[in-house]
Design an enzyme around this catalytic site. Structure first.
Site, PDB file in Angstrom:
ATOM      1  N   ILE A 198       0.824  -1.215   0.000  1.00 45.59           N
ATOM      2  CA  ILE A 198       0.000   0.000   0.000  1.00 45.59           C
ATOM      3  C   ILE A 198       0.860   1.269   0.000  1.00 45.59           C
ATOM      4  O   ILE A 198       0.470   2.284  -0.581  1.00 45.59           O
ATOM      5  CB  ILE A 198      -1.000  -0.005   1.181  1.00 45.59           C
ATOM      6  CG1 ILE A 198      -2.146   0.955   0.894  1.00 45.59           C
ATOM      7  CG2 ILE A 198      -0.333   0.327   2.510  1.00 45.59           C
ATOM      8  CD1 ILE A 198      -2.958   0.635  -0.317  1.00 45.59           C
ATOM      9  N   ARG A 223      11.923  -2.584   6.883  1.00 55.83           N
ATOM     10  CA  ARG A 223      12.912  -3.583   7.307  1.00 55.83           C
ATOM     11  C   ARG A 223      13.574  -4.308   6.154  1.00 55.83           C
ATOM     12  O   ARG A 223      14.615  -4.907   6.318  1.00 55.83           O
ATOM     13  CB  ARG A 223      12.238  -4.604   8.213  1.00 55.83           C
ATOM     14  CG  ARG A 223      11.582  -3.975   9.423  1.00 55.83           C
ATOM     15  CD  ARG A 223      11.006  -5.001  10.339  1.00 55.83           C
ATOM     16  NE  ARG A 223      10.100  -5.913   9.646  1.00 55.83           N
ATOM     17  CZ  ARG A 223       9.384  -6.851  10.263  1.00 55.83           C
ATOM     18  NH1 ARG A 223       9.487  -6.994  11.569  1.00 55.83           N
ATOM     19  NH2 ARG A 223       8.590  -7.650   9.576  1.00 55.83           N
ATOM     20  N   ASP A 247      -9.489  -7.874   7.262  1.00 55.04           N
ATOM     21  CA  ASP A 247      -8.595  -6.831   6.715  1.00 55.04           C
ATOM     22  C   ASP A 247      -9.311  -6.086   5.582  1.00 55.04           C
ATOM     23  O   ASP A 247      -9.406  -4.859   5.625  1.00 55.04           O
ATOM     24  CB  ASP A 247      -7.261  -7.426   6.255  1.00 55.04           C
ATOM     25  CG  ASP A 247      -6.350  -6.346   5.690  1.00 55.04           C
ATOM     26  OD1 ASP A 247      -5.704  -5.632   6.468  1.00 55.04           O
ATOM     27  OD2 ASP A 247      -6.325  -6.185   4.446  1.00 55.04           O
ATOM     28  N   LYS A 271      -5.263   1.903   7.794  1.00 51.50           N
ATOM     29  CA  LYS A 271      -6.323   1.156   8.459  1.00 51.50           C
ATOM     30  C   LYS A 271      -5.889  -0.290   8.683  1.00 51.50           C
ATOM     31  O   LYS A 271      -5.102  -0.789   7.894  1.00 51.50           O
ATOM     32  CB  LYS A 271      -7.634   1.198   7.685  1.00 51.50           C
ATOM     33  CG  LYS A 271      -7.550   0.884   6.200  1.00 51.50           C
ATOM     34  CD  LYS A 271      -7.318  -0.473   5.628  1.00 51.50           C
ATOM     35  CE  LYS A 271      -7.882  -1.719   6.157  1.00 51.50           C
ATOM     36  NZ  LYS A 271      -7.632  -2.873   5.225  1.00 51.50           N
TER      37      LYS A 271
HETATM   38  P1  NAP Z   1       2.664  -5.455   3.144  1.00 51.93           P
HETATM   39  O1  NAP Z   1       2.751  -5.430   1.652  1.00 51.93           O
HETATM   40  O2  NAP Z   1       2.915  -6.727   3.868  1.00 51.93           O
HETATM   41  O3  NAP Z   1       3.618  -4.300   3.687  1.00 51.93           O
HETATM   42  C1  NAP Z   1       3.836  -4.054   5.047  1.00 51.93           C
HETATM   43  C2  NAP Z   1       5.223  -3.469   5.167  1.00 51.93           C
HETATM   44  O4  NAP Z   1       5.480  -3.079   6.524  1.00 51.93           O
HETATM   45  C3  NAP Z   1       6.329  -4.443   4.775  1.00 51.93           C
HETATM   46  O5  NAP Z   1       7.237  -3.763   3.949  1.00 51.93           O
HETATM   47  C4  NAP Z   1       6.951  -4.784   6.118  1.00 51.93           C
HETATM   48  O6  NAP Z   1       8.305  -5.136   6.023  1.00 51.93           O
HETATM   49  C5  NAP Z   1       6.810  -3.506   6.847  1.00 51.93           C
HETATM   50  N1  NAP Z   1       6.967  -3.656   8.287  1.00 51.93           N
HETATM   51  C6  NAP Z   1       6.457  -4.602   9.088  1.00 51.93           C
HETATM   52  N2  NAP Z   1       6.819  -4.361  10.365  1.00 51.93           N
HETATM   53  C7  NAP Z   1       7.570  -3.243  10.346  1.00 51.93           C
HETATM   54  C8  NAP Z   1       8.235  -2.487  11.332  1.00 51.93           C
HETATM   55  N3  NAP Z   1       8.202  -2.872  12.608  1.00 51.93           N
HETATM   56  N4  NAP Z   1       8.917  -1.387  10.948  1.00 51.93           N
HETATM   57  C9  NAP Z   1       8.958  -0.993   9.657  1.00 51.93           C
HETATM   58  N5  NAP Z   1       8.369  -1.703   8.656  1.00 51.93           N
HETATM   59  C10 NAP Z   1       7.678  -2.784   9.022  1.00 51.93           C
HETATM   60  O7  NAP Z   1       1.201  -4.993   3.617  1.00 51.93           O
HETATM   61  P2  NAP Z   1       0.233  -3.950   2.895  1.00 51.93           P
HETATM   62  O8  NAP Z   1      -0.679  -4.680   1.980  1.00 51.93           O
HETATM   63  O9  NAP Z   1       0.996  -2.807   2.361  1.00 51.93           O
HETATM   64  O10 NAP Z   1      -0.675  -3.543   4.144  1.00 51.93           O
HETATM   65  C11 NAP Z   1      -0.184  -2.699   5.153  1.00 51.93           C
HETATM   66  C12 NAP Z   1      -1.384  -2.040   5.783  1.00 51.93           C
HETATM   67  O11 NAP Z   1      -2.081  -1.308   4.775  1.00 51.93           O
HETATM   68  C13 NAP Z   1      -2.400  -3.026   6.365  1.00 51.93           C
HETATM   69  O12 NAP Z   1      -2.904  -2.572   7.582  1.00 51.93           O
HETATM   70  C14 NAP Z   1      -3.511  -3.073   5.321  1.00 51.93           C
HETATM   71  O13 NAP Z   1      -4.779  -3.333   5.902  1.00 51.93           O
HETATM   72  C15 NAP Z   1      -3.445  -1.659   4.764  1.00 51.93           C
HETATM   73  N6  NAP Z   1      -3.970  -1.578   3.385  1.00 51.93           N
HETATM   74  C16 NAP Z   1      -3.550  -2.440   2.422  1.00 51.93           C
HETATM   75  C17 NAP Z   1      -4.117  -2.378   1.138  1.00 51.93           C
HETATM   76  C18 NAP Z   1      -3.678  -3.288   0.028  1.00 51.93           C
HETATM   77  O14 NAP Z   1      -4.311  -3.269  -1.060  1.00 51.93           O
HETATM   78  N7  NAP Z   1      -2.625  -4.083   0.173  1.00 51.93           N
HETATM   79  C19 NAP Z   1      -5.094  -1.438   0.874  1.00 51.93           C
HETATM   80  C20 NAP Z   1      -5.458  -0.536   1.851  1.00 51.93           C
HETATM   81  C21 NAP Z   1      -4.889  -0.617   3.112  1.00 51.93           C
HETATM   82  P3  NAP Z   1       8.785  -6.686   6.174  1.00 51.93           P
HETATM   83  O15 NAP Z   1       8.520  -7.300   4.827  1.00 51.93           O
HETATM   84  O16 NAP Z   1      10.194  -6.576   6.540  1.00 51.93           O
HETATM   85  O17 NAP Z   1       7.935  -7.313   7.250  1.00 51.93           O
END
Ligand code: NAP
Length: 305
Positions: free
Chosen positions: A13, A36, A169, A91
């Site tokens: 995101i 990270r 989620d 969120k």
């Molecule tokens: P994601 O692709 O798994 O990305 C999460 C990122 O956060 C990863 O790069 C992860 O790194 C990093 N991270 C985890 N723990 C951390 C820490 N302690 N310090 C710094 N970085 C850290 O997940 P995402 O889909 O982007 O979703 C993230 C959030 O956005 C969720 O709450 C989700 O509900 C929301 N969201 C997502 C979407 C979507 O379409 N994907 C849409 C709207 C909202 P590592 O790989 O090293 O763990």
């Protein structure tokens, strides 16, 4: 004043939505990234942890956007507020209601803006649907939020862990819209949570709010996605949001919508809050998910690999 903002957590995101929204708004300057998995090479200083970033940039940041999974949102948000920064939360705003409330207290104490950005509340049809339902008595609600987890969360393991929310989620996006447009609160009367064997979070869930008000979420949908919210009023008016809130109809007739993107709209609101040192944390969607976990009946289904 330009808001010098850092992104924390550079995953799907952050790359898809936050970076373009920040670059597209002249009130912001993307100043750093903390994540990270290594330097994402987006032209700003990279730090492996938020703490390293706060220590290395005293006076160099005004705000952070926390785009990590929710489980670490509270500790990172608390550290950012203590460092004197305004905070935008992806969120859901935290893993628990207690963590969310604590961030609100910390923001008030620090005199900094805290914004829980529910992107679906910024979808183009939401404001119109809310206006169409204002003052109405609601006869029925039917939420259907069906998508393929493999398409929308490829390789993400955190969504299956405790605090990862599972199908809530995406489902919480629907709840963020429903609680925004309905003229009354929703209470979970019963719920069914379908959890894959060996996993901690549901792959499907049904929520019954009583009085013909219900929601169904399912991540096993292979045939495209369905993100619809249908509301029937006692006077027989049908208001329906489709495509996650991008379109809405009244009695089947397509209505004109504001074409603004969800994330530009989030950053617009955050800039207002920063300018006024104010906070906005809508806890209703998280409260409903927490209630579903409290009263939900669990069923085990086949393993998810
Ligand atoms: P994601 O692709 O798994 O990305 C999460 C990122 O956060 C990863 O790069 C992860 O790194 C990093 N991270 C985890 N723990 C951390 C820490 N302690 N310090 C710094 N970085 C850290 O997940 P995402 O889909 O982007 O979703 C993230 C959030 O956005 C969720 O709450 C989700 O509900 C929301 N969201 C997502 C979407 C979507 O379409 N994907 C849409 C709207 C909202 P590592 O790989 O090293 O763990």
């Amino acid at each position: 004043m330009t808001i010098r903002i850092a992104i924390i957590g550079y995953g799907k995101i952050a790359a898809d939505q936050h970076v373009p929204a920040i670059h597209g708004d002249p009130r912001y300057e993307l100043a750093a990234v903390a994540t990270r998995q290594g330097d994402p090479a987006i032209g700003v200083p990279w730090f492996a942890t938020p703490d390293e970033m706060f220590a290395a940039m005293p006076g160099g940041l005004d705000a952070v956007a926390i785009c990590t999974p929710p489980s670490v949102r509270h500790s990172i948000g608390a550290d950012a507020l203590k460092a004197g920064l305004h905070v935008l939360l992806e969120k859901p705003p935290a893993s628990t209601l207690g963590e969310m409330d604590d961030l609100g207290r910390l923001a008030a104490r620090a005199g900094r803006a805290l914004y829980a950005g529910w992107h679906s509340q910024h979808a183009a049809g939401v404001a119109g649907a809310k206006a169409a339902l204002a003052g109405e008595r609601i006869a029925a609600l039917d939420i259907r939020w069906f998508e393929d987890v493999r398409k929308w969360h490829p390789g993400q393991q955190w969504i299956w862990e405790p605090g990862g929310f599972g199908v809530f989620d995406p489902g919480i996006n629907a709840l963020s819209i429903a609680t925004r447009i309905l003229p009354m609160p929703l209470f979970v009367r019963s719920a069914r949570l379908v959890v894959p064997s060996g996993r901690q979070a549901p792959i499907a869930a049904d929520l019954d709010f009583g009085d013909r008000l219900a929601a169904r979420f399912d991540w096993r949908h292979r045939d495209g996605e369905q993100w619809t919210i249908s509301v029937m009023t006692e006077m027989g008016k049908k208001v329906e949001l489709r495509s996650g809130g991008a379109h809405f109809t009244i009695d089947g007739a397509e209505q004109a919508v504001e074409p603004r993107g969800e994330y530009p709209s989030i950053y617009d609101r955050f800039a207002d809050l920063v300018a006024n040192g104010a906070s906005e944390v809508d806890g209703e969607p998280l409260r409903i998910v927490a209630d579903a976990f409290l009263v939900g009946r669990r069923e085990t289904t086949e393993p998810f690999e």
